[in-house]
Design a protein around this motif. Structure first.
Motif, PDB file in Angstrom:
ATOM      1  N   LEU A 204      61.929 -36.959 -77.369  1.00  0.00           N
ATOM      2  CA  LEU A 204      61.519 -35.582 -76.494  1.00  0.00           C
ATOM      3  C   LEU A 204      62.446 -34.865 -76.480  1.00  0.00           C
ATOM      4  CD1 LEU A 204      59.381 -37.180 -73.639  1.00  0.00           C
ATOM      5  CD2 LEU A 204      58.593 -36.292 -75.972  1.00  0.00           C
ATOM      6  N   PRO A 205      64.040 -35.184 -76.105  1.00  0.00           N
ATOM      7  CA  PRO A 205      65.059 -34.129 -76.237  1.00  0.00           C
ATOM      8  C   PRO A 205      65.304 -33.276 -77.604  1.00  0.00           C
ATOM      9  CG  PRO A 205      65.762 -36.124 -75.101  1.00  0.00           C
ATOM     10  CD  PRO A 205      64.353 -36.472 -75.655  1.00  0.00           C
ATOM     11  N   GLU A 206      65.040 -34.577 -78.590  1.00  0.00           N
ATOM     12  CA  GLU A 206      65.210 -33.939 -80.009  1.00  0.00           C
ATOM     13  C   GLU A 206      64.260 -32.993 -80.569  1.00  0.00           C
ATOM     14  OE1 GLU A 206      65.448 -35.257 -84.543  1.00  0.00           O
ATOM     15  OE2 GLU A 206      65.644 -36.855 -83.101  1.00  0.00           O
ATOM     16  N   MET A 207      63.082 -32.966 -79.956  1.00  0.00           N
ATOM     17  CA  MET A 207      61.804 -32.145 -80.104  1.00  0.00           C
ATOM     18  C   MET A 207      61.798 -30.823 -79.351  1.00  0.00           C
ATOM     19  SD  MET A 207      58.595 -34.799 -80.028  1.00  0.00           S
ATOM     20  CE  MET A 207      58.497 -36.206 -81.123  1.00  0.00           C
TER      21      MET A 207
ATOM     22  N   ALA B 198      64.833 -29.866 -78.388  1.00  0.00           N
ATOM     23  CA  ALA B 198      66.003 -29.155 -78.978  1.00  0.00           C
ATOM     24  C   ALA B 198      65.598 -27.948 -79.935  1.00  0.00           C
ATOM     25  CB  ALA B 198      67.054 -30.030 -79.294  1.00  0.00           C
ATOM     26  N   GLY B 199      64.610 -28.954 -80.974  1.00  0.00           N
ATOM     27  CA  GLY B 199      64.375 -28.233 -82.392  1.00  0.00           C
ATOM     28  C   GLY B 199      63.414 -27.108 -81.687  1.00  0.00           C
TER      29      GLY B 199
ATOM     30  N   LYS C  36      66.335 -23.108 -86.339  1.00  0.00           N
ATOM     31  CA  LYS C  36      67.184 -22.934 -87.096  1.00  0.00           C
ATOM     32  C   LYS C  36      67.245 -21.358 -87.554  1.00  0.00           C
ATOM     33  CE  LYS C  36      69.113 -24.326 -91.628  1.00  0.00           C
ATOM     34  NZ  LYS C  36      68.943 -25.298 -92.777  1.00  0.00           N
ATOM     35  N   ARG C  37      66.194 -20.722 -87.803  1.00  0.00           N
ATOM     36  CA  ARG C  37      65.965 -19.279 -88.139  1.00  0.00           C
ATOM     37  C   ARG C  37      66.639 -18.500 -87.130  1.00  0.00           C
ATOM     38  NH1 ARG C  37      60.856 -20.773 -86.130  1.00  0.00           N
ATOM     39  NH2 ARG C  37      60.118 -19.689 -84.215  1.00  0.00           N
ATOM     40  N   SER C  38      66.699 -18.758 -85.892  1.00  0.00           N
ATOM     41  CA  SER C  38      67.314 -17.822 -84.900  1.00  0.00           C
ATOM     42  C   SER C  38      69.085 -17.854 -85.197  1.00  0.00           C
ATOM     43  CB  SER C  38      67.265 -18.024 -83.465  1.00  0.00           C
ATOM     44  OG  SER C  38      65.788 -17.957 -83.264  1.00  0.00           O
TER      45      SER C  38
ATOM     46  N   MET D 274      77.651 -26.970 -85.529  1.00  0.00           N
ATOM     47  CA  MET D 274      78.259 -27.710 -84.765  1.00  0.00           C
ATOM     48  C   MET D 274      77.531 -27.991 -83.474  1.00  0.00           C
ATOM     49  SD  MET D 274      81.420 -27.848 -86.004  1.00  0.00           S
ATOM     50  CE  MET D 274      82.274 -27.326 -87.347  1.00  0.00           C
ATOM     51  N   LEU D 275      76.504 -27.030 -83.252  1.00  0.00           N
ATOM     52  CA  LEU D 275      75.831 -27.528 -81.952  1.00  0.00           C
ATOM     53  C   LEU D 275      74.862 -28.471 -82.385  1.00  0.00           C
ATOM     54  CD1 LEU D 275      74.171 -26.261 -79.415  1.00  0.00           C
ATOM     55  CD2 LEU D 275      72.862 -24.917 -80.586  1.00  0.00           C
TER      56      LEU D 275
END
Length: 659
Positions: free
Chosen positions: A561-564, A566-567, A572-574, A584-585
């Motif tokens: 859930l945290p990975e989802m 965070a995505g 990435k486009r931002s 790095m983030l």
């Protein structure tokens, strides 16, 4: 003039240097080929929608007309493969030179800490010394306390003999029964020849399966065939609409029944039957029926507890039933004819998705598939449609040179396991429920870390060995493990690359039928999380009906859930204008992910909840634990940067494994 001529001695030294350089370059080339992704599995370097036969044609064509055809195929391959990454390589940058220094210092220290905790001078050594066995490295003992690896290790000579004699026995069978001489077939066999090949191979696989089951499980073959027959009736005798529910109910029920019934001992069955016949009034201790059941239990083969490894067969039973269920929708026309495909050169996607012919869903083919000897005990898992397709037409991906390189790679993995077990006794340490407070924070962390590597290796070795046997025999199943356990930072990607054939099986038979996942709305997100919970609940129960594994399955979903999130929060486009900051983030988030994955797997497959709690308490009881944790985070951060670059390097070659 003499000065213009090279002296004989110098010429000899020059030739020697050239020869040495060629040897070094040759050894380097062999090493690269052995560890190339294509050696591991062609599925990693060629799109699953591309027939591998076209790859061979594009590689081997030499004439002008053939070159034109090869260019056409190459353009088709590139269009079906992921676009190469445009990023520049970072391997030769100052940033990565700093990372290399960290690796040079950290990796030896990691091995030293685990070795230092395993030395005879350690206070805890005398508690687990009895579990160590004589080793083949001088001056060292070996830790083979893990029963799974010990069983595999002790049987390697017999398994190696099977790899040699099983294919030879098949050739003898072909020559005697079918009058087929070894030497190959036409590049494109006729439909009649393909059916003959299927009939010949399935008949042999069925007969060998009977011999194999008797050798492994003795009279318990009766129980196994009874389960197979009942499952076959579920698929072929029930109304079509009832097949999916009945299939899942029967096979999940089989998992629980096998666990609770402990393999259905004949003595226990006879005792129950005697109690029913006598009304429970007569003691069964002197019953001839019960004695006869106990006598039968004495003929249980090489592996009396057949139910332990039957879970992998359950997956094949579900695959057969659901592939048969979906085949009922195909109508009278063949899907191969509809799509105008070459049946001898199907892509992997077509082999899996194209239903087998109605006549292929016979009981003989079903048993041959479910008990296919090279994959029976551990897998990898192959679907029924794929199995039948490969029996009918030999896969183009089977090449002798690649199989030899794969065997060499397996041998290196086996050697690695043996060396680690001679110097790192973490499994024996954990077996005696030690006082973790006697170990430093660094030792606790690194013993846990190496324990995960040993779990990874003990599963990798049987999977690769039995896949090697299958490759030698002429069937190409998917590779189960892509990445080293130290080359994973994403929970989602880790699931894709760990036990990959099971992951693909879960996608086809559970995840996609449940609707997959979507996080476009709150409602879709909630349904997707429920889908993941159902999938991992089945995965945990399939592994073993234990609370630790059930907690592991739910922890995996929880840590996804945290990975989802965070995505979604940091797309990435931002960050296109700040790629370095975004990298790095992502690395910082990946470090947290790695710690969560380690905890989940230590709970499920190593120490359990109580053991993990004790280890964490030992790490954080002193200030040094916090210092080491900060150092570990730094090293993991560097490791993640290297993982990112490995994937970028693959992308630059047009390979995107998504894990």
């Amino acid at each position: 003039m003499p000065g213009r001529h090279c002296p004989p001695r110098r010429r000899e030294e020059g030739r020697k240097e050239t020869t040495d350089l060629k040897v070094i370059m040759g050894a380097s080339s062999i090493f690269r080929n052995v560890y190339d992704l294509d050696t591991l599995d062609t599925r990693f370097t060629v799109s699953s929608n591309t027939p591998y036969k076209t790859v061979i044609e594009a590689r081997n064509d030499a004439t002008a007309a053939s070159k034109e055809r090869a260019a056409k195929w190459n353009s088709r391959l590139s269009s079906s493969s992921p676009s190469p990454s445009q990023s520049k390589s970072r391997w030769n940058t100052p940033e990565f030179y700093l990372y290399y220094v960290v690796f040079i210092l950290a990796v030896p220290y990691m091995f030293w800490s685990a070795y230092d905790a395993s030395k005879p001078a350690h206070p805890n050594y005398r508690n687990y010394e009895r579990y160590l066995s004589p080793g083949w490295i001088p001056g060292r003992r070996i830790d083979v306390t893990d029963s799974q690896y010990r069983t595999f290790r002790n049987n390697i000579p017999y398994l190696a003999a099977l790899v040699v004699f099983h294919p030879l026995f098949r050739r003898l069978y072909n020559a005697v029964v079918y009058r087929i001489q070894s030497g190959g077939q036409a590049s494109r066999p006729t439909l009649e020849e393909a059916d003959q090949r299927l009939n010949q191979r399935a008949s042999f696989d069925f007969g060998f399966a009977m011999i194999y089951l008797v050798a492994l499980h003795g009279v318990s073959i009766i129980k196994i065939l009874a389960i197979l027959y009942l499952n076959y009736q579920v698929a072929t005798a029930l109304p079509r609409k009832s097949i999916p529910i009945a299939t899942w109910a029967f096979n999940i029920g089989t998992l629980f029944a096998n666990e609770l019934g402990k393999g259905y001992k004949f003595r226990d069955i006879a005792s129950l039957l005697w109690g029913f016949l006598s009304g429970g009034l007569i003691d069964d201790s002197n019953s001839s029926l019960v004695h006869w059941g106990a006598w039968l239990d004495g003929y249980s083969g090489l592996m009396g507890r057949w139910e332990i490894l039957f879970n992998i067969t359950v997956l094949r039973l579900i695959s057969f039933n659901l592939d048969y269920y979906w085949s009922l929708d195909r109508g009278s026309a063949s899907p191969v004819e509809k799509k105008q495909l070459d049946p001898s050169s199907l892509s992997e996607t077509d082999r899996i998705s194209t239903p087998a012919q109605s006549k292929d869903f016979s009981f003989r083919n079903y048993v041959a598939y479910a008990i296919y000897a090279p994959l029976y005990l551990t897998g990898p898992i192959i679907t029924f449609n794929d199995y039948i397709s490969q029996l009918r037409y030999k896969p183009a991906s089977l090449e002798t040179s690649r199989t030899i390189r794969y065997a060499i790679r397996f041998a290196f993995a086996l050697l690695s396991m043996e060396i680690i077990l001679h110097y790192d006794y973490v499994q024996a340490i954990a077996k005696v429920s030690p006082r973790w407070a006697e170990y430093t924070a660094a030792q606790l962390c690194l013993l846990s870390y190496f324990n995960l590597h040993l779990i990874w290796l003990k599963l990798l070795l049987p999977w690769r060995f039995f896949r090697l046997w299958s490759l030698v025999d002429g069937v190409d199943p998917p590779e189960n493990i892509i990445r080293c356990v130290s080359n994973n930072w994403s929970t989602l990607a880790f699931w894709r690359s760990w036990h990959r054939s099971f992951y693909r099986w879960s996608l086809r038979y559970i995840y996609l039928p449940l609707g997959g996942s979507s996080f476009s709305s709150l409602r879709d997100a909630a349904r997707s999380v429920l889908t993941y919970v159902l999938v991992f609940t089945f995965v945990a129960l399939w592994h073993d009906i234990q609370l630790n594994l059930l907690i592991w399955g739910w922890l995996v979903v929880f840590f996804m859930l945290p990975e989802m999130a965070a995505g979604s929060l940091f797309p990435k486009r931002s960050w296109e204008r700040h790629p370095t900051s975004y990298r790095m983030l992502c690395s910082a988030g990946a470090v947290a992910n790695i710690f969560m994955m380690m905890m989940a797997n230590l709970v499920g497959f190593a120490f359990g909840v109580d053991g993990l709690r004790s280890i964490l308490a030992g790490i954080f009881q002193h200030f040094t634990g916090y210092v080491f944790l900060a150092m570990a985070c730094t090293v993991l951060f560097v490791g993640v940067q290297v993982m990112f670059e490995i994937r970028e390097s693959e992308m630059r070659r047009g390979v995107n494994l998504k894990c």
